[in-house]
Scaffold this active site. Structure first.
Site, PDB file in Angstrom:
ATOM      1  N   SER A 140       0.860  -1.196   0.000  1.00 12.82           N
ATOM      2  CA  SER A 140       0.000   0.000   0.000  1.00 12.82           C
ATOM      3  C   SER A 140       0.889   1.237   0.000  1.00 12.82           C
ATOM      4  CB  SER A 140      -0.859  -0.014   1.273  1.00 12.82           C
ATOM      5  OG  SER A 140      -1.494   1.224   1.471  1.00 12.82           O
ATOM      6  N   TYR A 153      -3.655  -0.815   9.994  1.00 10.78           N
ATOM      7  CA  TYR A 153      -3.443  -0.976   8.551  1.00 10.78           C
ATOM      8  C   TYR A 153      -2.042  -0.497   8.169  1.00 10.78           C
ATOM      9  CZ  TYR A 153      -4.525  -0.797   3.531  1.00 10.78           C
ATOM     10  OH  TYR A 153      -4.522  -1.000   2.163  1.00 10.78           O
TER      11      TYR A 153
HETATM   12  P1  NAP Z   1     -11.690  -5.052  -1.213  1.00  7.34           P
HETATM   13  O1  NAP Z   1     -12.537  -4.837  -2.416  1.00  7.34           O
HETATM   14  O2  NAP Z   1     -12.212  -4.743   0.134  1.00  7.34           O
HETATM   15  O3  NAP Z   1     -11.103  -6.534  -1.275  1.00  7.34           O
HETATM   16  C1  NAP Z   1     -10.452  -7.131  -0.187  1.00  7.34           C
HETATM   17  C2  NAP Z   1     -10.499  -8.617  -0.378  1.00  7.34           C
HETATM   18  O4  NAP Z   1      -9.934  -9.270   0.767  1.00  7.34           O
HETATM   19  C3  NAP Z   1     -11.924  -9.120  -0.512  1.00  7.34           C
HETATM   20  O5  NAP Z   1     -11.955 -10.186  -1.414  1.00  7.34           O
HETATM   21  C4  NAP Z   1     -12.202  -9.587   0.895  1.00  7.34           C
HETATM   22  O6  NAP Z   1     -13.266 -10.496   0.991  1.00  7.34           O
HETATM   23  C5  NAP Z   1     -10.888 -10.233   1.205  1.00  7.34           C
HETATM   24  N1  NAP Z   1     -10.791 -10.548   2.621  1.00  7.34           N
HETATM   25  C6  NAP Z   1     -10.944  -9.717   3.663  1.00  7.34           C
HETATM   26  N2  NAP Z   1     -10.875 -10.400   4.805  1.00  7.34           N
HETATM   27  C7  NAP Z   1     -10.671 -11.702   4.480  1.00  7.34           C
HETATM   28  C8  NAP Z   1     -10.547 -12.890   5.209  1.00  7.34           C
HETATM   29  N3  NAP Z   1     -10.639 -12.910   6.535  1.00  7.34           N
HETATM   30  N4  NAP Z   1     -10.372 -14.058   4.539  1.00  7.34           N
HETATM   31  C9  NAP Z   1     -10.310 -14.070   3.197  1.00  7.34           C
HETATM   32  N5  NAP Z   1     -10.444 -12.971   2.442  1.00  7.34           N
HETATM   33  C10 NAP Z   1     -10.630 -11.803   3.090  1.00  7.34           C
HETATM   34  O7  NAP Z   1     -10.406  -4.151  -1.345  1.00  7.34           O
HETATM   35  P2  NAP Z   1      -9.267  -4.041  -2.449  1.00  7.34           P
HETATM   36  O8  NAP Z   1      -9.024  -2.610  -2.617  1.00  7.34           O
HETATM   37  O9  NAP Z   1      -9.557  -4.889  -3.631  1.00  7.34           O
HETATM   38  O10 NAP Z   1      -8.055  -4.630  -1.598  1.00  7.34           O
HETATM   39  C11 NAP Z   1      -7.181  -5.633  -2.065  1.00  7.34           C
HETATM   40  C12 NAP Z   1      -5.813  -5.398  -1.446  1.00  7.34           C
HETATM   41  O11 NAP Z   1      -5.294  -4.175  -1.948  1.00  7.34           O
HETATM   42  C13 NAP Z   1      -5.819  -5.271   0.077  1.00  7.34           C
HETATM   43  O12 NAP Z   1      -4.682  -5.895   0.618  1.00  7.34           O
HETATM   44  C14 NAP Z   1      -5.741  -3.763   0.285  1.00  7.34           C
HETATM   45  O13 NAP Z   1      -5.171  -3.436   1.520  1.00  7.34           O
HETATM   46  C15 NAP Z   1      -4.840  -3.393  -0.858  1.00  7.34           C
HETATM   47  N6  NAP Z   1      -4.860  -1.986  -1.237  1.00  7.34           N
HETATM   48  C16 NAP Z   1      -5.968  -1.405  -1.762  1.00  7.34           C
HETATM   49  C17 NAP Z   1      -5.923  -0.070  -2.121  1.00  7.34           C
HETATM   50  C18 NAP Z   1      -7.083   0.632  -2.733  1.00  7.34           C
HETATM   51  O14 NAP Z   1      -6.975   1.842  -2.996  1.00  7.34           O
HETATM   52  N7  NAP Z   1      -8.198   0.005  -3.002  1.00  7.34           N
HETATM   53  C19 NAP Z   1      -4.774   0.672  -1.941  1.00  7.34           C
HETATM   54  C20 NAP Z   1      -3.654   0.051  -1.385  1.00  7.34           C
HETATM   55  C21 NAP Z   1      -3.715  -1.274  -1.051  1.00  7.34           C
HETATM   56  P3  NAP Z   1     -14.768  -9.928   1.265  1.00  7.34           P
HETATM   57  O15 NAP Z   1     -15.249  -9.399  -0.047  1.00  7.34           O
HETATM   58  O16 NAP Z   1     -15.495 -11.132   1.730  1.00  7.34           O
HETATM   59  O17 NAP Z   1     -14.663  -8.860   2.309  1.00  7.34           O
END
Ligand code: NAP
Length: 248
Positions: A140, A153
């Site tokens: 991130s 986080y």
């Molecule tokens: P998201 O749409 O909230 O996706 C997160 C994923 O992780 C979902 O599939 C979620 O499942 C899964 N997850 C959460 N808790 C879990 C658990 N206990 N067991 C298994 N799966 C679990 O967010 P995203 O933005 O795509 O995030 C993906 C990654 O990118 C994360 O590591 C996040 O920190 C990172 N990231 C995102 C951004 C951004 O701007 N979006 C920026 C920097 C880093 P559910 O759908 O069931 O909750």
């Protein structure tokens, strides 16, 4: 000459693949030729459909990373694996002065402990088979910056950057490359609260040199590259994919 960006014949596990960045990574890896195992705590059927529509092959598996040790056991049943993408992550917001122990533990378990335990289990199998492999962790901007109201986080994502480097050091000689991709501000569930706040949203957009929020497919391209033969000498890197945010 074979295309160094293709990954035909590989098996890739992507965590958190039911939505957002993980879903895009699953589709990207499949389009590049991998058989993708889309892992989620709920169904990844939609992702498997998208993979199939993209002409790829995939399957879904359910496991909950809130219990990292059990999830690591589940990984064994999916071997042989060539690629592991530790994408799943959660964010909980509160003032640091009020931040609860439960939120701290939940975030650390999914964002950091599970990344370590799955990587360890993946590497043990790959080393046993003398097969090599690729691990890509999703870091991130908060692997580099402090953020506000997200202490667990930020700590977890700084940890992901450090873990990426130590595992790269230990496993490079075994043919396992370990890298991370640090997404900027990407339009997913994770950033819904920010995008719904007009003031924060305008502040963020105003600072992104590219002038737009990132799309999950922006991250998929970088991850696919890191999993390809073209990135064979890349290990221990944390690649920012942020529209220029950190360069500003
Ligand atoms: P998201 O749409 O909230 O996706 C997160 C994923 O992780 C979902 O599939 C979620 O499942 C899964 N997850 C959460 N808790 C879990 C658990 N206990 N067991 C298994 N799966 C679990 O967010 P995203 O933005 O795509 O995030 C993906 C990654 O990118 C994360 O590591 C996040 O920190 C990172 N990231 C995102 C951004 C951004 O701007 N979006 C920026 C920097 C880093 P559910 O759908 O069931 O909750």
């Amino acid at each position: 000459m074979s295309d160094p960006f293709r990954i035909e014949g590989t098996r890739a596990l992507v965590t958190g693949a039911n939505t957002g960045i993980g879903q895009a990574i699953a589709v990207g890896l499949a389009a590049a030729g991998a058989h993708v195992i889309a892992a989620g705590r709920r169904s990844c059927a939609e992702t498997v459909d998208l993979v199939t529509q993209a002409g790829g092959s995939g399957e879904e598996v359910t496991f909950d990373l809130a219990d990292p040790a059990t999830a690591a056991d589940a990984l064994d049943a999916l071997e042989p694996l060539d690629i592991l993408v530790n994408n799943a992550g959660i964010i909980r917001r509160d003032d640091s002065v009020d931040y609860s122990e439960a939120d701290w533990d939940d975030v650390m378990d999914v964002n950091l402990k599970a990344v370590f335990m799955l990587s360890q289990r993946f590497a043990k199998a790959a080393i046993g088979r003398k097969a090599g492999g690729r691990i890509v962790n999703i870091a991130s901007l908060l692997s580099f910056q402090g953020g506000i109201r997200v202490p667990a986080y930020t700590a977890s994502k700084h940890g992901v950057a450090g873990l990426t480097k130590i595992l790269a050091n230990e496993w490079a000689a075994k043919g396992i490359n370990v890298n991370a991709v640090a997404p900027g501000y990407i339009a997913t569930n994770n950033t819904e609260a920010l995008r719904d706040d007009p003031k924060r949203s305008a502040e963020i957009l105003g600072r992104i040199p590219a002038g737009r929020w990132g799309d999950p497919s922006d991250i998929a391209g970088a991850v696919t590259f890191l999993c390809s033969p073209a990135a064979g000498y890349v290990t221990g890197a944390v690649l920012n994919v942020d529209g220029g945010w950190l360069a500003r």
